[in-house]
Design a protein around this motif. Structure first.
Motif, PDB file in Angstrom:
ATOM      1  N   UNK A  95      13.126  12.582  -3.605  1.00 34.84           N
ATOM      2  CA  UNK A  95      12.903  11.451  -2.796  1.00 34.84           C
ATOM      3  C   UNK A  95      11.684  11.741  -2.192  1.00 34.84           C
ATOM      4  N   UNK A  96      10.659  10.643  -2.166  1.00 33.45           N
ATOM      5  CA  UNK A  96       9.588  10.626  -1.505  1.00 33.45           C
ATOM      6  C   UNK A  96       9.635   9.666  -0.499  1.00 33.45           C
ATOM      7  N   UNK A  97       9.203  10.137   0.695  1.00 27.75           N
ATOM      8  CA  UNK A  97       9.185   8.934   1.921  1.00 27.75           C
ATOM      9  C   UNK A  97       7.835   8.857   2.892  1.00 27.75           C
ATOM     10  N   UNK A  98       7.440   7.840   3.022  1.00 24.96           N
ATOM     11  CA  UNK A  98       6.331   7.550   4.065  1.00 24.96           C
ATOM     12  C   UNK A  98       6.669   6.442   4.991  1.00 24.96           C
ATOM     13  N   UNK A  99       6.439   6.571   6.130  1.00 25.13           N
ATOM     14  CA  UNK A  99       6.594   5.667   7.196  1.00 25.13           C
ATOM     15  C   UNK A  99       5.284   5.012   8.005  1.00 25.13           C
ATOM     16  N   UNK A 150       8.840   1.369  10.065  1.00 21.62           N
ATOM     17  CA  UNK A 150       9.506   0.923   8.968  1.00 21.62           C
ATOM     18  C   UNK A 150       9.236   2.526   7.983  1.00 21.62           C
ATOM     19  N   UNK A 151      10.400   2.489   7.229  1.00 20.17           N
ATOM     20  CA  UNK A 151      10.047   3.724   6.221  1.00 20.17           C
ATOM     21  C   UNK A 151      10.472   3.393   4.972  1.00 20.17           C
ATOM     22  N   UNK A 152       9.665   3.767   4.101  1.00 19.04           N
ATOM     23  CA  UNK A 152       9.798   3.576   2.576  1.00 19.04           C
ATOM     24  C   UNK A 152      10.082   4.842   1.680  1.00 19.04           C
ATOM     25  N   UNK A 153      10.949   4.624   0.861  1.00 19.47           N
ATOM     26  CA  UNK A 153      11.342   5.714   0.153  1.00 19.47           C
ATOM     27  C   UNK A 153      11.397   5.494  -1.531  1.00 19.47           C
ATOM     28  N   UNK A 154      11.292   6.420  -2.293  1.00 21.81           N
ATOM     29  CA  UNK A 154      11.311   6.324  -3.645  1.00 21.81           C
ATOM     30  C   UNK A 154      12.014   7.287  -4.175  1.00 21.81           C
ATOM     31  N   UNK A 155      13.232   7.112  -4.934  1.00 23.61           N
ATOM     32  CA  UNK A 155      13.797   8.185  -5.441  1.00 23.61           C
ATOM     33  C   UNK A 155      13.430   8.255  -7.118  1.00 23.61           C
ATOM     34  N   UNK A 156      13.372   9.585  -7.458  1.00 23.16           N
ATOM     35  CA  UNK A 156      13.349   9.685  -8.853  1.00 23.16           C
ATOM     36  C   UNK A 156      13.489  10.902  -9.165  1.00 23.16           C
ATOM     37  N   UNK A 195       0.809  -1.149   0.157  1.00 23.01           N
ATOM     38  CA  UNK A 195       0.159   0.134  -0.120  1.00 23.01           C
ATOM     39  C   UNK A 195       0.729   1.320   0.016  1.00 23.01           C
ATOM     40  N   UNK A 196       1.895   1.408   0.849  1.00 28.53           N
ATOM     41  CA  UNK A 196       2.605   2.453   1.055  1.00 28.53           C
ATOM     42  C   UNK A 196       3.517   2.623  -0.561  1.00 28.53           C
ATOM     43  N   UNK A 197       4.061   1.644  -1.006  1.00 27.14           N
ATOM     44  CA  UNK A 197       4.538   1.762  -2.567  1.00 27.14           C
ATOM     45  C   UNK A 197       3.831   2.002  -3.330  1.00 27.14           C
ATOM     46  N   UNK A 198       2.618   1.677  -3.355  1.00 24.32           N
ATOM     47  CA  UNK A 198       1.667   2.121  -4.358  1.00 24.32           C
ATOM     48  C   UNK A 198       1.390   3.757  -4.165  1.00 24.32           C
ATOM     49  N   UNK A 199       1.037   4.036  -3.109  1.00 22.51           N
ATOM     50  CA  UNK A 199       0.859   5.691  -2.620  1.00 22.51           C
ATOM     51  C   UNK A 199       2.009   6.280  -3.213  1.00 22.51           C
ATOM     52  N   UNK A 200       3.122   6.049  -3.039  1.00 27.14           N
ATOM     53  CA  UNK A 200       4.521   6.971  -3.519  1.00 27.14           C
ATOM     54  C   UNK A 200       4.377   6.545  -4.962  1.00 27.14           C
ATOM     55  N   UNK A 201       4.357   5.501  -5.579  1.00 30.21           N
ATOM     56  CA  UNK A 201       3.993   5.437  -6.886  1.00 30.21           C
ATOM     57  C   UNK A 201       3.197   6.596  -7.621  1.00 30.21           C
ATOM     58  N   UNK A 202       1.935   6.485  -6.830  1.00 30.26           N
ATOM     59  CA  UNK A 202       0.697   7.341  -7.519  1.00 30.26           C
ATOM     60  C   UNK A 202       1.219   8.796  -7.358  1.00 30.26           C
ATOM     61  N   UNK A 203       1.985   9.200  -6.112  1.00 29.49           N
ATOM     62  CA  UNK A 203       2.505  10.495  -5.917  1.00 29.49           C
ATOM     63  C   UNK A 203       3.641  10.963  -6.929  1.00 29.49           C
ATOM     64  N   UNK A 204       4.418  10.068  -7.228  1.00 21.40           N
ATOM     65  CA  UNK A 204       5.495  10.170  -8.234  1.00 21.40           C
ATOM     66  C   UNK A 204       4.834  10.351  -9.316  1.00 21.40           C
ATOM     67  N   UNK A 205       3.960   9.454 -10.158  1.00 23.08           N
ATOM     68  CA  UNK A 205       3.196   9.487 -11.430  1.00 23.08           C
ATOM     69  C   UNK A 205       2.633  10.806 -11.416  1.00 23.08           C
ATOM     70  N   UNK A 206       1.822  11.487 -10.403  1.00 20.14           N
ATOM     71  CA  UNK A 206       1.136  12.586 -10.536  1.00 20.14           C
ATOM     72  C   UNK A 206       2.097  13.691 -10.502  1.00 20.14           C
TER      73      UNK A 206
END
Length: 166
Positions: free
Chosen positions: A144-148, A152-158, A42-53
């Motif tokens: 870098x987008x991050x959610x916790x 646990x902390x999840x990050x997406x770099x783009x 769910x967190x990775x999906x939210x980060x991918x959606x924010x990245x896409x937008x």
């Protein structure tokens, strides 16, 4: 007489308790791991959606981008849109739009304001625990987008490349 002795019954009951205990332990582990995997997905999906937008809105900036300024929590630039519609069906002259991406208080917001005009748009892109911008080279917006969740902390770099920058 045929039958079971008390010792045989006790041994069988102990074996049943051991097998049941192991089964319950394994079931709990599988359930906990499944919940963790669902949260992570769910967190990775939210980060991918924010990245896409974020990527889509930046790339809509127009054919000419001027004055890119990148700070850790703020990105600004001016985009020139050559054929802006002043009134439906009637094209006016080129419009200059000031884009600003701002991360503050856990919210990433995009503001678009027409310079010398009345058009403005504000859009909440997403809620994050972390968002950091940088510009490693001309025309590149790296972030870098991050959610916790819990500990646990999840990050997406783009990054987005603005090939149309002046």
């Amino acid at each position: 007489m045929k039958g079971f002795t008390v010792i045989e019954l006790v041994v069988v009951l102990i074996l049943i308790f051991i097998v049941t205990g192991i089964s319950v332990f394994i079931y709990n582990q599988i359930t906990r791991n499944s919940e963790i995997l669902i949260q992570k997905t769910n967190v990775q999906e939210q980060l991918a959606k924010i990245d896409s937008t974020l990527r889509r809105e930046i790339l809509k900036a127009g054919p000419t981008v001027d004055g890119l300024s990148v700070q850790s929590n703020l990105v600004t630039f001016v985009a020139t849109v050559p054929f802006s519609k002043g009134v439906y069906g009637v094209y006016g002259s080129a419009a200059k739009l000031l884009y600003s991406l701002n991360f503050s208080n856990g919210v990433l917001v995009l503001n678009i304001q027409e310079i010398g005009g009345s058009y403005s748009k504000s859009m909440q892109i997403g809620q994050l625990d972390e968002c950091a911008f940088s510009s490693p080279d001309t025309g590149i917006i790296s972030y870098t987008l991050g959610k916790s969740i819990g500990t646990k902390s999840y990050k997406l770099h783009s990054c987005v490349v603005l090939s149309n920058i002046k």
